[in-house]
Design an enzyme around this catalytic site. Structure first.
Site, mmCIF file in Angstrom:
data_model
loop_
_atom_site.group_PDB
_atom_site.id
_atom_site.type_symbol
_atom_site.label_atom_id
_atom_site.label_comp_id
_atom_site.label_asym_id
_atom_site.label_seq_id
_atom_site.Cartn_x
_atom_site.Cartn_y
_atom_site.Cartn_z
ATOM 1 N N ARG A 1 -10.366 0.321 7.692
ATOM 2 C CA ARG A 1 -9.930 -1.035 8.016
ATOM 3 C C ARG A 1 -11.058 -1.862 8.593
ATOM 4 O O ARG A 1 -10.853 -3.031 8.922
ATOM 5 C CB ARG A 1 -8.828 -0.955 9.063
ATOM 6 C CG ARG A 1 -7.436 -1.058 8.500
ATOM 7 C CD ARG A 1 -6.493 -0.894 9.666
ATOM 8 N NE ARG A 1 -5.300 -1.671 9.476
ATOM 9 C CZ ARG A 1 -4.202 -1.209 8.898
ATOM 10 N NH1 ARG A 1 -4.150 0.009 8.426
ATOM 11 N NH2 ARG A 1 -3.151 -1.989 8.778
ATOM 12 N N ARG B 1 11.659 -6.417 5.699
ATOM 13 C CA ARG B 1 11.650 -5.007 6.107
ATOM 14 C C ARG B 1 12.023 -4.874 7.579
ATOM 15 O O ARG B 1 12.695 -3.923 7.974
ATOM 16 C CB ARG B 1 10.259 -4.399 5.858
ATOM 17 C CG ARG B 1 10.226 -2.915 6.215
ATOM 18 C CD ARG B 1 8.875 -2.294 5.956
ATOM 19 N NE ARG B 1 7.844 -3.005 6.687
ATOM 20 C CZ ARG B 1 6.545 -2.838 6.497
ATOM 21 N NH1 ARG B 1 6.122 -2.001 5.582
ATOM 22 N NH2 ARG B 1 5.674 -3.511 7.208
ATOM 23 N N ARG C 1 10.212 -0.999 13.001
ATOM 24 C CA ARG C 1 8.783 -1.031 13.333
ATOM 25 C C ARG C 1 8.503 -2.100 14.384
ATOM 26 O O ARG C 1 8.920 -3.249 14.245
ATOM 27 C CB ARG C 1 7.953 -1.299 12.072
ATOM 28 C CG ARG C 1 7.576 -0.025 11.349
ATOM 29 C CD ARG C 1 6.765 -0.262 10.105
ATOM 30 N NE ARG C 1 5.482 -0.923 10.319
ATOM 31 C CZ ARG C 1 4.499 -0.922 9.452
ATOM 32 N NH1 ARG C 1 4.633 -0.262 8.294
ATOM 33 N NH2 ARG C 1 3.378 -1.561 9.696
ATOM 34 N N ARG D 1 -1.317 -9.555 12.979
ATOM 35 C CA ARG D 1 -1.825 -8.553 12.027
ATOM 36 C C ARG D 1 -2.580 -9.227 10.883
ATOM 37 O O ARG D 1 -3.605 -8.722 10.418
ATOM 38 C CB ARG D 1 -0.659 -7.736 11.452
ATOM 39 C CG ARG D 1 -0.091 -6.738 12.452
ATOM 40 C CD ARG D 1 1.324 -6.336 12.083
ATOM 41 N NE ARG D 1 1.421 -5.513 10.907
ATOM 42 C CZ ARG D 1 2.559 -5.298 10.246
ATOM 43 N NH1 ARG D 1 3.689 -5.839 10.664
ATOM 44 N NH2 ARG D 1 2.565 -4.528 9.172
ATOM 45 N N LYS E 1 0.829 -1.216 0.000
ATOM 46 C CA LYS E 1 0.000 0.000 0.000
ATOM 47 C C LYS E 1 0.864 1.269 0.000
ATOM 48 O O LYS E 1 0.634 2.176 -0.787
ATOM 49 C CB LYS E 1 -0.948 0.017 1.220
ATOM 50 C CG LYS E 1 -1.895 -1.171 1.274
ATOM 51 C CD LYS E 1 -2.877 -1.064 2.426
ATOM 52 C CE LYS E 1 -2.273 -1.168 3.805
ATOM 53 N NZ LYS E 1 -1.632 -2.481 4.119
HETATM 54 P P1 AP5 Z 1 4.619 -1.622 1.934
HETATM 55 O O1 AP5 Z 1 4.462 -0.777 0.737
HETATM 56 O O2 AP5 Z 1 5.166 -1.005 3.164
HETATM 57 O O3 AP5 Z 1 3.235 -2.366 2.270
HETATM 58 P P2 AP5 Z 1 2.013 -1.896 3.154
HETATM 59 O O4 AP5 Z 1 0.818 -2.546 2.595
HETATM 60 O O5 AP5 Z 1 2.034 -0.406 3.284
HETATM 61 O O6 AP5 Z 1 2.428 -2.612 4.522
HETATM 62 P P3 AP5 Z 1 2.285 -2.115 5.999
HETATM 63 O O7 AP5 Z 1 3.127 -3.034 6.817
HETATM 64 O O8 AP5 Z 1 2.526 -0.648 6.119
HETATM 65 O O9 AP5 Z 1 0.770 -2.441 6.235
HETATM 66 P P4 AP5 Z 1 -0.106 -2.379 7.487
HETATM 67 O O10 AP5 Z 1 -1.450 -2.253 6.933
HETATM 68 O O11 AP5 Z 1 0.121 -3.499 8.439
HETATM 69 O O12 AP5 Z 1 0.483 -1.127 8.299
HETATM 70 P P5 AP5 Z 1 -0.099 0.316 8.649
HETATM 71 O O13 AP5 Z 1 1.076 1.182 8.819
HETATM 72 O O14 AP5 Z 1 -1.187 0.705 7.758
HETATM 73 O O15 AP5 Z 1 5.492 -2.893 1.515
HETATM 74 C C1 AP5 Z 1 5.907 -3.818 2.478
HETATM 75 C C2 AP5 Z 1 7.366 -4.206 2.206
HETATM 76 O O16 AP5 Z 1 7.421 -4.916 0.991
HETATM 77 C C3 AP5 Z 1 8.304 -3.011 2.040
HETATM 78 O O17 AP5 Z 1 9.556 -3.331 2.566
HETATM 79 C C4 AP5 Z 1 8.379 -2.810 0.524
HETATM 80 O O18 AP5 Z 1 9.584 -2.238 0.126
HETATM 81 C C5 AP5 Z 1 8.209 -4.232 0.026
HETATM 82 N N1 AP5 Z 1 7.496 -4.323 -1.256
HETATM 83 C C6 AP5 Z 1 6.440 -3.564 -1.660
HETATM 84 N N2 AP5 Z 1 6.014 -3.948 -2.870
HETATM 85 C C7 AP5 Z 1 6.797 -4.982 -3.237
HETATM 86 C C8 AP5 Z 1 6.857 -5.814 -4.402
HETATM 87 N N3 AP5 Z 1 6.010 -5.662 -5.419
HETATM 88 N N4 AP5 Z 1 7.800 -6.795 -4.438
HETATM 89 C C9 AP5 Z 1 8.666 -6.967 -3.408
HETATM 90 N N5 AP5 Z 1 8.685 -6.197 -2.289
HETATM 91 C C10 AP5 Z 1 7.756 -5.223 -2.210
HETATM 92 O O19 AP5 Z 1 -0.740 0.028 10.100
HETATM 93 C C11 AP5 Z 1 0.049 -0.330 11.199
HETATM 94 C C12 AP5 Z 1 -0.806 -0.450 12.437
HETATM 95 O O20 AP5 Z 1 -1.395 0.828 12.754
HETATM 96 C C13 AP5 Z 1 -2.011 -1.407 12.351
HETATM 97 O O21 AP5 Z 1 -1.640 -2.731 12.631
HETATM 98 C C14 AP5 Z 1 -2.917 -0.811 13.429
HETATM 99 O O22 AP5 Z 1 -2.463 -1.179 14.715
HETATM 100 C C15 AP5 Z 1 -2.716 0.679 13.259
HETATM 101 N N6 AP5 Z 1 -3.660 1.266 12.298
HETATM 102 C C16 AP5 Z 1 -3.344 1.861 11.104
HETATM 103 N N7 AP5 Z 1 -4.454 2.280 10.477
HETATM 104 C C17 AP5 Z 1 -5.494 1.934 11.269
HETATM 105 C C18 AP5 Z 1 -6.900 2.072 11.143
HETATM 106 N N8 AP5 Z 1 -7.455 2.636 10.049
HETATM 107 N N9 AP5 Z 1 -7.683 1.598 12.135
HETATM 108 C C19 AP5 Z 1 -7.142 1.016 13.238
HETATM 109 N N10 AP5 Z 1 -5.810 0.833 13.413
HETATM 110 C C20 AP5 Z 1 -4.998 1.299 12.442
HETATM 111 MG MG MG Z 2 2.125 0.936 4.921
#
Ligand code: AP5
Ligand code: MG
Length: 194
Positions: free
Chosen positions: A90, A129, A135, A146, A13
């Protein structure tokens, strides 16, 4: 144009959001990044968020919705540019709140980009990562939690947005460039919508 980028943890994402911002000039709202910023600054919100994030759990809907509404209200320039929502909504209540909030500003979610990635690959990406990200949630135990939370609380949004007719399923396996090419091809018919 307002876009939701949707998918499991590690589905790309954040990575694809960067490309979308360059391509369409949208404002990026990542709720995960916003919360991590609060944690690093030690704010009250950060203290609450830390308790959930480090366990791989979602922050309660009411709190998350308030944070997003405040941000949206306080920054008119965000609304004018159009937004890419990354990591929000979410849950179904968050999706309903988002629809209501956008409707209040005379706009809507125009497209949901759903990055669909094999689970093994998700785990591989997050563990990789985790070697450098610092993180708190990039370790195997929290990654599993997760993914459970995603399956139970977030994945029903796929059907929700399918029913709205806005869901664009994108194969999120493959190279970043190839995936972005698919996203563009899928979104271009929407690009003139406001
Ligand atoms: P990346 O682009 O970082 O993927 P992502 O989908 O953004 O992954 P996240 O880990 O950020 O997702 P998440 O939903 O768990 O975290 P968030 O911060 O939203 O890519 C991942 C890795 O793969 C990177 O190293 C990248 O370089 C690599 N990569 C990307 N594309 C690739 C490809 N094609 N091939 C190979 N490698 C690739 O949320 C974190 C926490 O915050 C949640 O668990 C929750 O506790 C809280 N939170 C956030 N939003 C909410 C909400 N709306 N409601 C409640 N709690 C929330
Ligand atoms: Mg992210």
């Amino acid at each position: 144009m307002n876009i939701v980028i949707f998918g499991a943890p590690g589905s790309g994402k954040g990575t694809q959001s960067e490309r979308l911002i360059d391509q369409y000039g949208l404002h990026h709202i990542s709720t995960g990044e916003l919360l991590r910023d609060h944690i690093s600054r030690g704010t009250e919100l950060g203290k609450v968020a830390d308790r959930y994030i480090s366990k791989g759990l979602l922050i309660p809907d009411d709190l998350m919705i308030d944070v997003l509404s405040d941000l949206f209200e306080s920054k008119p320039e965000i609304r004018e540019k159009g937004v890419i929502f990354d990591g929000f909504p979410r849950t179904i209540p968050q999706a309903e709140a988002l629809a209501k909030m956008l409707e209040g500003y005379g706009t809507a979610v125009h497209a949901v980009v759903g990055l669909e990635v094999e689970e093994e690959e998700l785990v591989r990406r997050m563990l990789e990562r985790g070697k450098t990200s610092g993180r708190a949630d990039d370790n195997l135990e929290t990654i599993k939690k997760r993914l459970d939370v995603y399956h139970n609380q977030t994945s029903p949004l796929r059907d929700y947005y399918m029913a709205c007719g806005t869901y664009h399923a994108i194969n999120g396996n493959g190279t970043v460039d190839a995936i972005f090419g698919d996203i563009r091809a899928s979104l271009d018919p929407h690009k003139d919508k406001k």
